[in-house]
Design a protein around this motif. Structure first.
Motif, mmCIF file in Angstrom:
data_model
loop_
_atom_site.group_PDB
_atom_site.id
_atom_site.type_symbol
_atom_site.label_atom_id
_atom_site.label_comp_id
_atom_site.label_asym_id
_atom_site.label_seq_id
_atom_site.Cartn_x
_atom_site.Cartn_y
_atom_site.Cartn_z
ATOM 1 N N UNK A 224 0.832 -1.198 0.000
ATOM 2 C CA UNK A 224 0.000 0.000 0.000
ATOM 3 C C UNK A 224 0.870 1.253 0.000
ATOM 4 N N UNK A 225 0.301 2.361 -0.414
ATOM 5 C CA UNK A 225 1.043 3.610 -0.526
ATOM 6 C C UNK A 225 1.428 4.137 0.844
ATOM 7 N N UNK A 226 2.403 5.051 0.860
ATOM 8 C CA UNK A 226 2.877 5.637 2.110
ATOM 9 C C UNK A 226 1.952 6.774 2.553
ATOM 10 N N UNK A 227 2.274 7.379 3.682
ATOM 11 C CA UNK A 227 1.444 8.461 4.215
ATOM 12 C C UNK A 227 1.343 9.606 3.217
ATOM 13 N N UNK A 228 0.123 10.102 3.008
ATOM 14 C CA UNK A 228 -0.112 11.186 2.053
ATOM 15 C C UNK A 228 0.377 12.517 2.616
ATOM 16 N N UNK A 229 0.774 13.404 1.721
ATOM 17 C CA UNK A 229 1.253 14.735 2.132
ATOM 18 C C UNK A 229 0.207 15.822 1.921
ATOM 19 N N UNK A 230 -0.921 15.478 1.274
ATOM 20 C CA UNK A 230 -1.974 16.472 1.055
ATOM 21 C C UNK A 230 -3.331 15.787 1.056
ATOM 22 N N UNK A 231 -4.377 16.561 1.321
ATOM 23 C CA UNK A 231 -5.732 16.029 1.308
ATOM 24 C C UNK A 231 -6.167 15.749 -0.120
ATOM 25 N N UNK A 232 -7.025 14.745 -0.277
ATOM 26 C CA UNK A 232 -7.576 14.452 -1.602
ATOM 27 C C UNK A 232 -8.920 13.756 -1.422
ATOM 28 N N UNK A 233 -9.886 14.139 -2.249
ATOM 29 C CA UNK A 233 -11.225 13.567 -2.186
ATOM 30 C C UNK A 233 -11.739 13.404 -3.610
ATOM 31 N N UNK A 248 -7.219 12.293 4.437
ATOM 32 C CA UNK A 248 -6.914 13.450 5.269
ATOM 33 C C UNK A 248 -5.473 13.319 5.733
ATOM 34 N N UNK A 249 -4.638 14.295 5.354
ATOM 35 C CA UNK A 249 -3.221 14.254 5.679
ATOM 36 C C UNK A 249 -2.916 15.074 6.921
ATOM 37 N N UNK A 250 -2.029 14.512 7.751
ATOM 38 C CA UNK A 250 -1.529 15.214 8.935
ATOM 39 C C UNK A 250 -0.011 15.372 8.779
ATOM 40 N N UNK A 251 0.659 15.853 9.800
ATOM 41 C CA UNK A 251 2.083 16.175 9.661
ATOM 42 C C UNK A 251 2.929 14.945 9.345
ATOM 43 N N UNK A 252 2.688 13.833 10.034
ATOM 44 C CA UNK A 252 3.467 12.619 9.785
ATOM 45 C C UNK A 252 2.574 11.400 9.563
ATOM 46 N N UNK A 253 1.291 11.615 9.300
ATOM 47 C CA UNK A 253 0.373 10.499 9.143
ATOM 48 C C UNK A 253 -0.764 10.893 8.215
ATOM 49 N N UNK A 254 -1.591 9.908 7.864
ATOM 50 C CA UNK A 254 -2.767 10.179 7.041
ATOM 51 C C UNK A 254 -3.820 9.117 7.309
ATOM 52 N N UNK A 255 -5.070 9.497 7.131
ATOM 53 C CA UNK A 255 -6.216 8.617 7.316
ATOM 54 C C UNK A 255 -7.030 8.630 6.036
ATOM 55 N N UNK A 256 -7.300 7.430 5.503
ATOM 56 C CA UNK A 256 -7.989 7.324 4.212
ATOM 57 C C UNK A 256 -9.230 6.453 4.339
ATOM 58 N N UNK A 257 -10.168 6.671 3.431
ATOM 59 C CA UNK A 257 -11.369 5.849 3.391
ATOM 60 C C UNK A 257 -11.826 5.705 1.949
ATOM 61 N N UNK A 258 -12.594 4.675 1.700
ATOM 62 C CA UNK A 258 -13.192 4.475 0.385
ATOM 63 C C UNK A 258 -14.463 3.653 0.563
ATOM 64 N N UNK A 259 -15.538 4.053 -0.063
ATOM 65 C CA UNK A 259 -16.795 3.310 -0.009
ATOM 66 C C UNK A 259 -17.297 3.111 -1.435
ATOM 67 N N UNK A 260 -17.814 1.906 -1.716
ATOM 68 C CA UNK A 260 -18.247 1.596 -3.080
ATOM 69 C C UNK A 260 -19.515 0.761 -3.061
#
Length: 684
Positions: A224-233, A248-260
């Motif tokens: 899987x990809x590494x922690x994101x550096x910017x928000x994307x939707x 949602x990107x934070x300083x050293x981490x990120x939280x992602x979601x996907x619904x289908x």
């Protein structure tokens, strides 16, 4: 008179300086070939030059007495000679090519790498979407590669004469128990995972290292990809599926979601089909991922995915109703641990619930639950530029429950494994990867499985490799249940020769292979026993060309496979019904302006069933991608544009197995709501 004396003094000084200049000259070679562009200079001065096209150099220096000449060039070891300056002329210098550091070596025998990789075949998420008629399905995209078989009635991966269960999927190094979505019998399934969540995919058709087990034929590790550096939707929509995702990107981490949501209800109303679905195919899925990059160079990744699938089909006097819940989660941690050590630990959980009404006859009910806990730890050490070692341990804890009428079973068992791998640069262009894996399963003996790959890499364009080893896999639970786990594990021996060439515009790979199977489950005296066997041999050829015309990419993929088995309910050794001897695929992709058009021709020779041999398979697929704006992409595809009715096989009553519809049309729109790339919509 005074001016005349000054001029004479200046003239004498100039003559003295000229007399003090020393000419440095010679030729630089690598073997018998002149080395152009090497940097030649005298240490401690600014005197020097570059070698010409014939490897020659000549310059003057004011250095007298002892002097050191130094020659440098990328890819070669530095050369230095110290002697009297007057002796540094008419030199003949041999440069030694710098040996590749072991951590820079990529041995790609029988492996295709996608995403951010320096390996030979590269493919990103967009390529997966546009591969043939994949419609974003990783499994369908992989079937454009050599070594895979076309088995249209279920759509799963069959590799080099092996069953689909012999190809195992790993995410971040952790095992996935069931990587496919479910569907009714004789209907193609899809892979459960989106290509947008992965930064790298390595599809190995055989000969893999000791790190991977429980796979007789091939492995599909995905990172899987590494922690994101910017928000994307973003969102996407089509006639059959709707998606929303973001990060949602934070300083050293990120939280992602996907619904289908995937539903064939609207599509079935617009386009007729052969099968009688009283409940259209419906899948509701969600994914979430958290990544944290700690300041001590540690990386934590957590992934959770859930699928709910339901479908109903009217078959003769049955109203088959199928429901499945599939839950997968893993957590991994990787960190640098001083002095070149890398530590890895992970845990994964897979749970699958199947509930089927009218499974075989009207009024019956089939229930099956499967669960696996995968625990894994490992350590890697770069000992030197010539040696890299890794070792690890893992445990597969499995349990399952099956209930059908008066037939039921309950199983629980575990498989304990350990491995050690060493990658060694034997000489500048020769590398040896040797490993051993051992596994233990209750009621069975220890298995020791040595594996080795010898590789010759003379330059960045060419590789010659030979891989061999033994691999094992536990039979499916249905087979284990018949004789209380005494089946043990099945084994397969691999031998693969790999010849690979790559230039900026051309890629060529030729791989003959041989496999021998032992201890396969064979139905005998009312139970399955480990007496089955089989063999598979063949050759895979892959050619990709970028230089025929500008903006045009073409690929040629051909596989020949000769397989025979004596296992399951077979009464004699014969060709398995999922094997087609010849598989050929031709693909072309052309970009013009904001559009990319793709065309794929797929051919497979007939498959052998007890009743008869099927006609050959043939399908011509086309797809078109158009960049409507920097944030909007429209994708469309039509498979089997010629409308051929392909026969995949025959059931027990002699009826032909054909697809539910001859053609399938897909039109989708992908929209980025924040990022400037449309295909980042669900990019974790």
């Amino acid at each position: 008179m005074k001016h005349r004396i000054i001029h004479i003094a200046l003239l004498l000084t100039s003559v003295c300086n000229l007399a003090a200049q020393t000419i440095i000259s010679g030729m630089v070679k690598s073997g018998q070939e002149p080395l152009a562009g090497a940097n030649v200079f005298i240490m401690g001065t600014i005197d020097g030059c570059l070698t010409d096209s014939l490897g020659r150099f000549s310059f003057s220096t004011s250095k007298t007495g002892e002097a050191s000449i130094k020659i440098t060039m990328i890819g070669f070891e530095e050369y230095m000679q110290t002697t009297d300056a007057c002796k540094l002329h008419n030199l003949s210098i041999q440069m030694k090519e710098k040996a590749t550091a072991i951590q820079e070596v990529v041995i790609s025998a029988s492996t295709y790498s996608f995403g951010k990789s320096d390996n030979f075949k590269t493919m990103d998420a967009l390529d997966v979407v546009m591969a043939g008629n994949s419609c974003g399905d990783i499994v369908a995209a992989l079937q454009t590669l050599p070594g895979t078989q076309k088995v249209g009635e279920n759509g799963k991966l069959y590799v080099r004469g092996g069953e689909s269960e012999e190809c195992q999927t790993f995410i971040n190094g952790m095992h996935v128990l069931v990587p496919y979505s479910t569907n009714t019998e004789n209907t193609a399934v899809r892979g459960r995972f989106s290509p947008f969540i992965f930064k790298g995919i390595n599809f190995s058709l055989g000969g893999y290292s000791g790190e991977y087990g429980q796979a007789l034929s091939s492995v599909l590790p995905m990172e899987t990809s590494d922690a994101a550096t910017s928000d994307k939707y973003g969102v996407s929509a089509s006639l059959v599926d709707w998606n929303i995702g973001g990060t949602k990107a934070y300083s050293h981490s990120s939280l992602s979601f996907n619904a289908a949501l995937t539903s064939l209800g609207i599509y079935n109303q617009l386009f007729s089909e052969r099968l009688d679905f009283n409940k259209p195919y419906l899948k509701l899925s969600g994914e979430s991922q958290y990544k944290n990059e700690f300041r001590n160079a540690g990386i934590l990744k957590t992934y959770v995915g859930y699928d709910f699938t339901s479908v109903g089909q009217h078959i003769d006097n049955q109203n088959l109703s199928l429901k499945e819940n599939n839950i997968y989660a893993n957590t991994t941690y990787k960190a640098q641990w001083g002095a070149g050590y890398t530590l890895f630990c992970g845990m994964a959980s897979s749970s699958v619930f199947n509930d089927i009404e009218d499974a075989k006859i009207a009024g019956d009910r089939y229930y099956n639950f499967r669960n696996e806990i995968h625990l894994k730890t490992g350590i890697r050490k770069i000992c030197s530029d010539a040696l890299k070692i890794s070792a690890g341990m893992e445990d597969y804890l499995r349990n399952s429950l099956m209930e059908y009428e008066n037939d039921c079973y309950k199983l629980d068992y575990n498989i304990l494994a350990a491995h050690i791998d060493a990658q060694w640069r034997m000489m500048p262009h020769v590398f040896l990867n040797i490993s051993t894996r051992t596994e233990y399963m209750a009621h069975a003996n220890w298995l020791f499985m040595p594996r080795a790959t010898l590789c010759y890499i003379p330059n960045k364009n060419f590789q010659l490799s030979f891989a061999t080893g033994r691999y094992s896999q536990t039979p499916e639970d249905d087979y284990l249940a018949t004789n209380k786990k005494s089946l043990g594990q099945s084994t397969a021996d691999h031998a693969i020769l790999s010849i690979q060439y790559k230039s900026p515009g051309t890629l060529i790979r030729i791989e003959p292979y041989w496999k021998k199977y032992q201890r396969l489950p064979l139905w005998e005296k009312g139970i399955y026993q480990p007496k089955g066997y089989g063999k598979s041999k063949g050759i895979d050829i892959f050619v990709e060309e970028h230089s025929l015309f500008k903006h045009l990419t073409t690929a040629f993929s051909y596989s020949y496979n000769d397989s025979k088995r004596f296992y399951h309910e077979y009464t004699e050794e014969r060709i398995p019904d999922y094997v087609s001897r010849h598989n050929l695929r031709l693909t072309a992709k052309y970009s013009f302006g904001k559009a990319i058009i793709g065309l794929t021709e797929s051919y497979a020779s007939g498959r052998h069933f007890l009743i008869a041999k099927t006609p050959h398979y043939n399908s011509v697929d086309i797809n078109l991608t158009y960049l409507l704006s920097p944030k909007v992409i429209i994708y469309s595809s039509l498979n089997n544009i010629l409308g051929r009715t392909n026969i995949f096989g025959y059931n027990t009553n002699g009826r032909s197995i054909v697809p539910s519809r001859d053609r399938f049309l897909y039109i989708g729109i992908f929209v980025s709501l924040k990022n400037n790339k449309a295909y980042d919509i669900s990019n974790f």
